[in-house]
Enzyme design. Structure first.
Site, PDB file in Angstrom:
ATOM      1  CE1 TYR A 146      -4.634  -0.660   0.558  1.00  0.00           C
ATOM      2  CE2 TYR A 146      -3.444  -2.724   0.313  1.00  0.00           C
ATOM      3  CZ  TYR A 146      -4.627  -2.019   0.287  1.00  0.00           C
ATOM      4  OH  TYR A 146      -5.788  -2.648  -0.017  1.00  0.00           O
ATOM      5  CE  LYS A 199       1.068 -16.799  -4.927  1.00  0.00           C
ATOM      6  NZ  LYS A 199       0.358 -18.067  -5.202  1.00  0.00           N
ATOM      7  CG  ASP A 232      -2.817 -18.874  -4.700  1.00  0.00           C
ATOM      8  OD1 ASP A 232      -2.329 -19.014  -3.559  1.00  0.00           O
ATOM      9  OD2 ASP A 232      -2.300 -19.389  -5.701  1.00  0.00           O
ATOM     10  CG  ASP A 256      -8.356  -3.774   1.273  1.00  0.00           C
ATOM     11  OD1 ASP A 256      -9.527  -3.835   1.710  1.00  0.00           O
ATOM     12  OD2 ASP A 256      -7.961  -2.863   0.539  1.00  0.00           O
ATOM     13  CG  ASP A 260     -13.517  -5.710   0.802  1.00  0.00           C
ATOM     14  OD1 ASP A 260     -13.659  -5.397   2.001  1.00  0.00           O
ATOM     15  OD2 ASP A 260     -13.256  -4.889  -0.090  1.00  0.00           O
TER      16      ASP A 260
END
Length: 369
Positions: A146, A199, A232, A256, A260
């Site tokens: 970010y 990841k 993933d 984030d 959601d």
């Protein structure tokens, strides 16, 4: 706060001071709804009334101060126990402000609100893809990819030529340790399971460091089961078997996206609460946006910000050793969940209730003895 016979003693309670920043769009409807809900809950448990401090932010602050997040607002937040922030519509701000940090981003950075805690829970009366889901995503809130959060000054994005864009991800041991402790401490009061999402098969150094530090911290909590998942695969697992997860800890961008996804699987982002916290400050902020298309029409769903406010009261209860605040938080959750279970909902959830009608029904349930 609790006497030897187990009763809460209100005589030791102190008046909480909470900032109220309505923000933009539907914030003008849902934040006052949350305020009314908190007031009802505090009254119901015999707690001192909240001292509310109204502070300008967003379009109101631009009109009054020429800035969407004026220094006077930030300075006032320093003296408060916590605050409730409504959504902002920064994409619609005048061009001068569009390239700057959003009001929420400025507040997070100013007060180092490193933990973004986002529950995703299905509620009776709300249609959900994952009706048994009850998990919490603990998102590191200050680093990662970010660009508005990972540099002391300047942006983490840059363009060496007009045709090449680059970004820098920042991951530090300190930030990983403190978010890991937040997640594992939370899990000890829940089902004692933590999933570390990373990841590291591709981002071996950055998310590999995140994974490894979380595992190191986890060894300090021997009663908590630890799993690791690639981001993933985690997205697929949430869709297929979201009820299997308890506390999920991950870095900023992954958190984030996954929160959601989890919020929608549990029913709707309109019911998804969120708390941004440091060791000393906390901010309640719903996960959804300002919804300018329905602003001012008495149709907005205040559920998420009501539940976010309950999270703020819980945080303040633990920090101040004030059990009445925790009892008030419980009242809010019972009022909201009971209202939804009774079939009273706003239009986004398929119901017929207006914002005001939903708020009144929740308040009436809170005040029932």
């Amino acid at each position: 706060m609790v006497s030897n016979d187990g009763r809460v003693n209100p005589a030791n309670a102190t008046t909480p001071r909470i900032g109220l920043l309505v923000g933009d769009g539907i914030g003008h409807e849902i934040v006052p709804a949350a305020q009314a809900t908190v007031d009802a809950a505090m009254s119901a448990v015999g707690a001192p009334a909240v001292e509310w401090v109204d502070l300008p932010v967003g379009f109101d602050a631009i009109a009054e101060h020429g800035n969407p997040i004026p220094d006077s607002t930030l300075d006032a937040l320093d003296g408060l126990d916590g605050w409730i922030l409504g959504p902002h519509d920064s994409a619609a701000y005048p061009p001068l402000f569009r390239g700057q940090l959003t009001p929420g981003g400025t507040i997070r950075k100013r007060f180092d609100l490193f933990a973004n805690i986002r529950p995703a829970q299905a509620f009776s009366g709300v249609r959900a893809t994952a009706p048994d889901m009850d998990l919490v995503i603990v998102r590191e809130n200050t680093e990662g990819f970010y660009a508005d959060r990972n540099m002391f000054t300047g942006s983490g994005e840059f363009m060496p030529t007009p045709d090449v864009a680059m970004a820098v991800a920042v991951v530090t041991r300190r930030a990983c340790e403190r978010i890991a402790h937040t997640a594992f401490a939370l899990a000890t009061g829940r089902r004692r399971r933590v999933t570390v999402v990373h990841k590291a098969n591709v981002l071996a150094l950055t998310t590999g460091l995140f994974r490894d530090v979380c595992l190191e911290v986890g060894r300090q909590y021997p009663g908590v089961e630890i799993r690791t998942e690639h981001v993933d695969a985690m997205a697929a697992h949430l869709v297929r078997r979201g009820a299997d997860f308890d506390v999920v800890v991950t870095e900023n961008m992954f958190g984030d996206i996954l929160s959601d996804l989890a919020g929608e699987l549990a029913g709707s982002l309109g019911t998804a609460p969120s708390l941004n916290a440091s060791e000393t400050k906390a901010m309640a902020q719903a996960a959804h946006g300002a919804a300018p298309d329905i602003a001012g029409r008495n149709r907005a769903n205040p559920t998420a910000v009501m539940l976010s406010s309950a999270m703020l009261l819980d945080w303040m209860s633990a920090r101040r050793a004030d059990d009445l605040l925790g009892l008030a938080a419980d009242r809010i959750r019972l009022g909201v969940t009971g209202t939804l279970a009774a079939g009273v909902a706003t239009a986004d959830l398929g119901g017929l209730a207006s914002t005001a009608e939903f708020t009144e029904t929740v308040g009436a349930r809170i005040l029932r003895r």
